[in-house]
Design a protein around this motif. Structure first.
Motif, PDB file in Angstrom:
ATOM      1  N   TRP A   1      -6.794  -3.721  -6.169  1.00 33.78           N
ATOM      2  CA  TRP A   1      -7.105  -2.664  -5.205  1.00 33.78           C
ATOM      3  C   TRP A   1      -8.200  -3.069  -4.233  1.00 33.78           C
ATOM      4  O   TRP A   1      -8.730  -2.228  -3.509  1.00 33.78           O
ATOM      5  CB  TRP A   1      -7.521  -1.388  -5.942  1.00 33.78           C
ATOM      6  CG  TRP A   1      -6.380  -0.713  -6.619  1.00 33.78           C
ATOM      7  CD1 TRP A   1      -6.033  -0.791  -7.921  1.00 33.78           C
ATOM      8  CD2 TRP A   1      -5.415   0.159  -6.014  1.00 33.78           C
ATOM      9  NE1 TRP A   1      -4.918  -0.042  -8.189  1.00 33.78           N
ATOM     10  CE2 TRP A   1      -4.512   0.558  -7.017  1.00 33.78           C
ATOM     11  CE3 TRP A   1      -5.225   0.630  -4.714  1.00 33.78           C
ATOM     12  CZ2 TRP A   1      -3.453   1.409  -6.763  1.00 33.78           C
ATOM     13  CZ3 TRP A   1      -4.168   1.474  -4.464  1.00 33.78           C
ATOM     14  CH2 TRP A   1      -3.286   1.861  -5.473  1.00 33.78           C
TER      15      TRP A   1
ATOM     16  N   ASP B   1     -13.503  12.160  -0.253  1.00 35.47           N
ATOM     17  CA  ASP B   1     -12.649  11.136  -0.861  1.00 35.47           C
ATOM     18  C   ASP B   1     -11.299  11.042  -0.168  1.00 35.47           C
ATOM     19  O   ASP B   1     -10.571  10.064  -0.340  1.00 35.47           O
ATOM     20  CB  ASP B   1     -12.438  11.434  -2.342  1.00 35.47           C
ATOM     21  CG  ASP B   1     -13.717  11.241  -3.135  1.00 35.47           C
ATOM     22  OD1 ASP B   1     -14.555  10.424  -2.704  1.00 35.47           O
ATOM     23  OD2 ASP B   1     -13.874  11.914  -4.166  1.00 35.47           O
TER      24      ASP B   1
ATOM     25  N   ASP C   1      -5.829   8.788   1.254  1.00 34.04           N
ATOM     26  CA  ASP C   1      -6.161   9.323  -0.064  1.00 34.04           C
ATOM     27  C   ASP C   1      -6.645   8.259  -1.039  1.00 34.04           C
ATOM     28  O   ASP C   1      -6.904   8.549  -2.201  1.00 34.04           O
ATOM     29  CB  ASP C   1      -4.942  10.039  -0.645  1.00 34.04           C
ATOM     30  CG  ASP C   1      -3.742   9.101  -0.786  1.00 34.04           C
ATOM     31  OD1 ASP C   1      -3.794   7.988  -0.220  1.00 34.04           O
ATOM     32  OD2 ASP C   1      -2.768   9.488  -1.456  1.00 34.04           O
ATOM     33  N   LYS C   2      -6.749   7.014  -0.584  1.00 33.23           N
ATOM     34  CA  LYS C   2      -7.227   5.931  -1.454  1.00 33.23           C
ATOM     35  C   LYS C   2      -8.335   5.156  -0.740  1.00 33.23           C
ATOM     36  O   LYS C   2      -8.098   4.483   0.258  1.00 33.23           O
ATOM     37  CB  LYS C   2      -6.088   4.973  -1.799  1.00 33.23           C
ATOM     38  CG  LYS C   2      -5.047   5.522  -2.755  1.00 33.23           C
ATOM     39  CD  LYS C   2      -5.599   5.603  -4.176  1.00 33.23           C
ATOM     40  CE  LYS C   2      -4.472   6.041  -5.131  1.00 33.23           C
ATOM     41  NZ  LYS C   2      -4.979   6.207  -6.506  1.00 33.23           N
ATOM     42  N   PHE C   3      -9.552   5.296  -1.243  1.00 35.32           N
ATOM     43  CA  PHE C   3     -10.705   4.505  -0.805  1.00 35.32           C
ATOM     44  C   PHE C   3     -10.875   4.462   0.712  1.00 35.32           C
ATOM     45  O   PHE C   3     -10.893   3.384   1.317  1.00 35.32           O
ATOM     46  CB  PHE C   3     -10.598   3.072  -1.342  1.00 35.32           C
ATOM     47  CG  PHE C   3     -10.271   3.002  -2.791  1.00 35.32           C
ATOM     48  CD1 PHE C   3     -11.121   3.546  -3.733  1.00 35.32           C
ATOM     49  CD2 PHE C   3      -9.092   2.411  -3.226  1.00 35.32           C
ATOM     50  CE1 PHE C   3     -10.809   3.482  -5.087  1.00 35.32           C
ATOM     51  CE2 PHE C   3      -8.779   2.336  -4.580  1.00 35.32           C
ATOM     52  CZ  PHE C   3      -9.646   2.883  -5.524  1.00 35.32           C
TER      53      PHE C   3
ATOM     54  N   TYR D   1      -0.180  -0.218   1.351  1.00 37.68           N
ATOM     55  CA  TYR D   1      -0.150   1.061   0.638  1.00 37.68           C
ATOM     56  C   TYR D   1       0.241   2.203   1.565  1.00 37.68           C
ATOM     57  O   TYR D   1       1.044   3.079   1.198  1.00 37.68           O
ATOM     58  CB  TYR D   1      -1.526   1.320   0.019  1.00 37.68           C
ATOM     59  CG  TYR D   1      -1.634   2.637  -0.703  1.00 37.68           C
ATOM     60  CD1 TYR D   1      -1.161   2.781  -2.005  1.00 37.68           C
ATOM     61  CD2 TYR D   1      -2.211   3.746  -0.090  1.00 37.68           C
ATOM     62  CE1 TYR D   1      -1.263   3.994  -2.664  1.00 37.68           C
ATOM     63  CE2 TYR D   1      -2.314   4.955  -0.741  1.00 37.68           C
ATOM     64  CZ  TYR D   1      -1.841   5.081  -2.026  1.00 37.68           C
ATOM     65  OH  TYR D   1      -1.935   6.283  -2.687  1.00 37.68           O
TER      66      TYR D   1
END
Length: 387
Positions: A32, A134, A153-155, A206
């Motif tokens: 990730w 977030d 929604d991811k990092f 992603y």
């Protein structure tokens, strides 16, 4: 082939088999980390974008492995074109070349979350956190594109431009934008334009796996004119995709050659080590030093005979020989002058040197009466003088 060579060979084969089995049976781990590498299929790699970029730019894309400074070094005339920089560390000289192209009519798009060149400071723009949530939403300021937002929604990087001046056009913001932050901006420079985007995540695998998110990507690049685009991909960053030490070594040419050299060297060592141990080297007894025994025998002989006078004479001769050889003094006449010279050479007490001369003269006198105490005393004094 002896037993030692067989043992080394078996150990080597076992180690290699274990390494291969570990490599084959390892569980796949999702990486990730934000690597932004075009060859990476990890979530935050750019593999999908790299495959779709030519189509996105109407097959007018050219990837350049050189730095902008090296590419534009020839100073020849270039038609106005687009310049693309993604997470690229640009040195000052390269940026000067890019600015020259922009001033002549080219456009440059810089997409990065931490490394922006000089114009950021010169235009009083600051890159800082504008959202602490977030989940972030990137949305265009153009009302016609308001439905093409992108949800991170991811990092999310959560960074944007603050204190934007009136000369800067804001093209995209976050969902918490309150007139002090933006993620996509544009301003004019000469005949061309400079675009900055502070959130490169929208280019990663992603987010591009969703067709809905790809709409945001298309709209960002729609701001560039339909013409040739130079994508500078020369980069010093290392890929973080290696999931094991061995795969990382084999993926890098210098490390791979070093690994092969190590294995070859190990085989050569085993071969020569085993061959060297095939011959038994006989143990040879060293020659005994008889000199010490001889000296002891002579000493015992003198002690048994009790000839202290002869022993004193030999000690005196040895002492004077050493004085001549080491101190370069004439020993024919042992007078006060000799004593002072010897004192200067050795730094010993003059009284002790004069006492030693008396004992030496006594030893050299064949008619002198010598006792054991005289021998011991002279031996101690002479040893101290030359010690």
């Amino acid at each position: 082939m002896n037993k030692t060579f067989k043992l080394y060979g078996i150990i080597f084969i076992i180690v290699m088999v274990v390494l291969v089995l570990l490599e084959m049976s390892k569980a796949e781990v999702i990486d990730w980390r934000k690597n932004y590498q075009t060859k990476e299929k990890s979530p935050f790699g750019l593999y999908i974008f790299d495959q779709e970029a030519p189509k996105l730019l109407n097959n007018k894309l050219k990837k350049v492995a050189l730095s902008p400074y090296d590419y534009y070094q020839d100073n020849k005339k270039y038609e106005p074109h687009n310049i693309l920089l993604i997470e690229q560390d640009i040195d000052a000289e390269s940026w000067k070349k890019i600015k020259n192209m922009v001033n002549l009519g080219s456009d440059v798009l810089v997409i990065s979350d931490n490394s922006f060149p000089d114009p950021i400071e010169s235009m009083d723009l600051h890159l800082s956190r504008v959202n602490f949530e977030d989940i972030n939403t990137l949305k265009f300021t153009d009302k016609n594109l308001k439905n093409d937002s992108l949800i991170l929604d991811k990092f999310p990087t959560r960074q944007g431009f603050t204190y934007v001046s009136e000369d800067v056009e804001i093209l995209s913001t976050t969902d918490t934008f309150d007139e002090i932050g933006a993620n996509f901006i544009k301003f004019k420079s000469g005949k061309g334009h400079i675009y900055f985007h502070s959130e490169p995540l929208f280019l990663t695998n992603y987010y591009l796996l969703s067709s809905k998110n790809s709409k945001y990507l298309e709209n960002v690049f729609s701001y560039l004119p339909d013409r040739k685009t130079m994508w500078f991909t020369a980069d010093s960053r290392e890929s973080g995709s290696a999931s094991s030490p061995l795969s990382f070594i084999l993926a890098n040419a210098p490390l791979r050659y070093a690994w092969y050299l190590l294995l070859i060297g190990l085989l050569i060592f085993i071969f020569f080590q085993a061959k060297r141990k095939q011959r038994i080297i006989p143990i040879l007894k060293p020659l005994e030093n008889k000199s010490v025994e001889f000296v002891k025998s002579i000493g015992n002989l003198y002690l048994q005979e009790g000839d202290f006078h002869d022993m004193m004479a030999k000690k005196a001769q040895y002492f004077l020989h050493k004085v001549r050889l080491d101190l370069f003094l004439d020993t024919k006449i042992l007078d006060d002058k000799f004593a002072k010279k010897l004192q200067l050479k050795t730094g010993k007490n003059l009284v002790k040197i004069e006492e030693a001369i008396v004992l030496i003269n006594k030893a050299q006198d064949p008619y002198a009466q010598v006792q054991k105490e005289d021998l011991i005393k002279m031996n101690n004094i002479l040893d101290d003088i030359l010690g």
